[in-house]
Scaffold this motif. Structure first.
Motif, PDB file in Angstrom:
ATOM      1  N   GLY A 116      16.426  16.731   8.144  1.00 30.31           N
ATOM      2  CA  GLY A 116      15.525  16.501   7.849  1.00 30.31           C
ATOM      3  C   GLY A 116      14.306  17.932   6.811  1.00 30.31           C
ATOM      4  N   PRO A 161       1.127  20.143  10.977  1.00 25.81           N
ATOM      5  CA  PRO A 161       1.265  20.336   9.773  1.00 25.81           C
ATOM      6  C   PRO A 161       0.985  20.832   8.869  1.00 25.81           C
ATOM      7  CG  PRO A 161      -0.612  18.180  10.099  1.00 25.81           C
ATOM      8  CD  PRO A 161      -0.013  18.880  11.613  1.00 25.81           C
ATOM      9  N   THR A 210       9.338  18.393   1.967  1.00 23.30           N
ATOM     10  CA  THR A 210       9.049  17.162   3.114  1.00 23.30           C
ATOM     11  C   THR A 210       8.018  16.329   3.395  1.00 23.30           C
ATOM     12  OG1 THR A 210       8.467  19.248   4.710  1.00 23.30           O
ATOM     13  CG2 THR A 210      11.450  18.102   4.611  1.00 23.30           C
ATOM     14  N   GLY A 211       6.884  17.087   2.774  1.00 24.72           N
ATOM     15  CA  GLY A 211       6.084  16.574   3.342  1.00 24.72           C
ATOM     16  C   GLY A 211       5.441  16.786   3.998  1.00 24.72           C
ATOM     17  N   VAL A 212       5.287  17.930   4.592  1.00 26.60           N
ATOM     18  CA  VAL A 212       4.996  17.815   6.021  1.00 26.60           C
ATOM     19  C   VAL A 212       3.508  18.821   5.848  1.00 26.60           C
ATOM     20  CG1 VAL A 212       6.300  18.011   7.647  1.00 26.60           C
ATOM     21  CG2 VAL A 212       6.270  19.922   6.232  1.00 26.60           C
ATOM     22  N   ARG A 265      -1.165  11.115   5.525  1.00 25.61           N
ATOM     23  CA  ARG A 265       0.414  11.130   6.280  1.00 25.61           C
ATOM     24  C   ARG A 265       1.104  12.811   5.973  1.00 25.61           C
ATOM     25  NH1 ARG A 265       0.130   9.551  -0.597  1.00 25.61           N
ATOM     26  NH2 ARG A 265      -2.027  10.811  -0.659  1.00 25.61           N
ATOM     27  N   TYR A 266       0.454  13.836   6.071  1.00 22.68           N
ATOM     28  CA  TYR A 266       0.643  14.857   6.131  1.00 22.68           C
ATOM     29  C   TYR A 266       1.415  15.169   7.650  1.00 22.68           C
ATOM     30  CZ  TYR A 266      -0.731  17.285   1.803  1.00 22.68           C
ATOM     31  OH  TYR A 266      -0.969  16.879   0.080  1.00 22.68           O
ATOM     32  N   GLU A 277       1.820  12.540   9.679  1.00 22.53           N
ATOM     33  CA  GLU A 277       2.511  11.541   9.950  1.00 22.53           C
ATOM     34  C   GLU A 277       3.850  12.159   9.889  1.00 22.53           C
ATOM     35  OE1 GLU A 277       1.871   7.661   7.503  1.00 22.53           O
ATOM     36  OE2 GLU A 277      -0.057   7.404   8.350  1.00 22.53           O
ATOM     37  N   ARG A 278       3.513  12.711   8.288  1.00 21.11           N
ATOM     38  CA  ARG A 278       5.666  13.425   8.174  1.00 21.11           C
ATOM     39  C   ARG A 278       6.224  14.415   9.481  1.00 21.11           C
ATOM     40  NH1 ARG A 278       8.935  12.116   7.247  1.00 21.11           N
ATOM     41  NH2 ARG A 278      10.225  14.047   6.226  1.00 21.11           N
ATOM     42  N   ALA A 279       5.094  15.472   9.346  1.00 22.05           N
ATOM     43  CA  ALA A 279       5.020  16.597  10.973  1.00 22.05           C
ATOM     44  C   ALA A 279       5.438  15.804  12.080  1.00 22.05           C
ATOM     45  CB  ALA A 279       4.002  17.360  10.659  1.00 22.05           C
ATOM     46  N   ALA A 305       7.347  13.454  11.886  1.00 23.85           N
ATOM     47  CA  ALA A 305       8.550  12.199  12.057  1.00 23.85           C
ATOM     48  C   ALA A 305       9.569  13.314  12.103  1.00 23.85           C
ATOM     49  CB  ALA A 305       8.633  12.055  10.865  1.00 23.85           C
ATOM     50  N   LEU A 306       9.246  14.473  11.519  1.00 20.99           N
ATOM     51  CA  LEU A 306      10.542  15.686  12.020  1.00 20.99           C
ATOM     52  C   LEU A 306      10.284  16.198  13.368  1.00 20.99           C
ATOM     53  CD1 LEU A 306      10.103  18.057   8.819  1.00 20.99           C
ATOM     54  CD2 LEU A 306      12.175  16.928   9.989  1.00 20.99           C
TER      55      LEU A 306
END
Length: 435
Positions: free
Chosen positions: A223, A359, A379-381, A407-408, A410-412, A414-415
């Motif tokens: 990811g 993030p 990755t959008g983090v 959203r930052y 959320e992406r962090a 997810a990783l």
């Protein structure tokens, strides 16, 4: 139990992961010897492994690379400095690394050699003899992989993937240009290896450190890395290491302001890591200035014992009321309390933040840091400021955006979930024990 040699170039960000791996293998009962820079002898002892120093010709002090390598300071961060480093920092030590490894193997016949990918002096071991006549060679990727691919732009350009045929055409053109510019370095590197009686496999620079070892283990997860449809079978991602700097220094007491981290205000940590932190005016001071007076608690982790004093001087003799400065702080305890990490993009530090779902705002221009920052953007983090010396206003806007846009985070997170599915220490131990 196995006999294992681990080795890394004498830089904090490379030595830390290899010592963490060494400590884990030793704790499992393996006999481990670490071959590294002289200043890390104490750290190896704390990791519970025997230490052997690299020869002076292969040693340097990463805290002042410009002093160790005259002429480097005159080159701006970017392709020119990367080319200088490739020749002087990474290629010239190859014969000395190799001879040191052979000498160590004479008195410590290891079953496996685990090497930081930048210790390219281990490659002649595999190039000069069949597997049955040597220890297994395992490469460890502690930076974004230099591995060339039709699916990625050449390393160093900090370009994120462009999908489809358009992207492959872009990458092909850029790769041809990079190979043309890198031809003198390629010839120089071939001469160095020829002097050791071996020949590198055909292919672009960056391929050999992955395909020559019997196994190559990259310390990240899919990811956080660009997909490569043509990656060799030797290349495998095994996750990020936790607490990689734990053996590099004595345990530091918590500062007296530590309880303030849990009093409800968002916590913003800013750091320039352990390598590019000689000038705290590049990122730490602008970040502290930008966030002064805001309803956040700013922790400036300077990575140097004299860092708090220098930072205070840069800010006119006084820290803002909402800022706290420290030389060293235990990041494994700090990151769970952190809302945003402002960083210059060290590979291990960024992934450590993501292990905790934090993030980022990244501003890096030296070494591999632009490539790490590009992956943060991809990755959008977090936000990539695309400079190593941002203005305070840039940092302030970016931190505000990361705090305000879920959203930052959320992406962090997810990783973080993906990273939690990997067990890198187990993966390394299982591989070693299977040999």
């Amino acid at each position: 139990m196995s006999r294992i040699i681990t080795t890394a170039i004498p830089a904090h960000g490379h030595t830390g992961p290899l010592l963490a791996v060494s400590a884990d293998l030793a704790a499992r009962g393996h006999e481990v010897v670490f071959l590294g820079g002289a200043r890390f002898a104490g750290a190896a002892g704390r990791a519970g492994v025997r230490f052997v120093a690299l020869p002076p010709e292969a040693d340097f002090d990463d805290r002042d690379l410009d002093a160790s390598f005259p002429g480097r300071a005159a080159l701006a961060p970017g392709p020119e400095r990367l080319a200088f480093d490739a020749r002087r920092v990474f290629t010239d030590p190859i014969p000395h690394q190799y001879r040191a490894l052979l000498a160590l193997l004479e008195e410590f016949p290891a079953d496996a050699v685990l090497a930081d990918a930048f210790v390219q002096g281990v490659l002649p071991l595999a190039l000069s003899r069949p597997r049955a006549e040597r220890p297994a060679l395992i490469g460890i990727g502690v930076t974004p992989p230099l591995l060339p691919s039709a699916d990625t732009a050449p390393f160093g350009l900090a370009l994120t993937p462009l999908p489809g045929e358009e992207g492959r055409e872009r990458n092909r053109a850029l790769r041809e240009e990079a190979e043309r510019r890198g031809e003198p370095l390629r010839r120089y590197t071939e001469e160095v290896y020829a002097g050791l009686g071996v020949r590198l496999p055909e292919g672009p620079r960056g391929l050999a450190p992955v395909v020559v070892p019997d196994h190559f283990l990259q310390l990240t997860v899919p990811g956080f890395e660009y997909p490569r449809g043509d990656a060799p079978a030797t290349f495998r991602m095994i996750g990020a290491l936790p607490g990689i700097v734990g053996h590099l220094g004595e345990e530091q007491p918590l500062p007296d302001w530590w309880p303030q981290l849990s009093q409800g205000r968002p916590v913003v940590v800013v750091t320039q890591g352990t390598l590019a932190n000689d000038d705290l005016g590049a990122l730490v001071a602008p970040a502290v200035t930008a966030l002064a007076g805001q309803d956040v608690l700013v922790v400036a982790a300077t990575g140097r014992p004299d860092g708090p004093r220098e930072l205070t001087e840069l800010l006119g003799g006084r820290l803002p009321d909402n800022a706290r400065a420290a030389g060293y702080v235990p990041f494994e305890r700090l990151l769970p309390l952190t809302d945003v990490l402002v960083s210059n993009g060290g590979y291990g530090g960024v992934q450590n933040a993501l292990r905790h779902g934090v993030p980022l705002v990244v501003a890096g221009a030296s070494e591999d840091k632009p490539e790490v920052a590009a992956r943060v953007r991809w990755t959008g983090v977090g936000i990539d400021l695309r400079t190593g010396r941002p203005e305070p206003e840039q940092v302030g806007r970016a931190v505000g955006e990361v705090l305000g846009d879920g959203r930052y985070r959320e992406r962090a997170l997810a990783l973080r979930e993906e990273l939690e599915r990997y067990r890198p220490f187990d993966a390394i131990a299982e591989l070693v024990e299977s040999l």
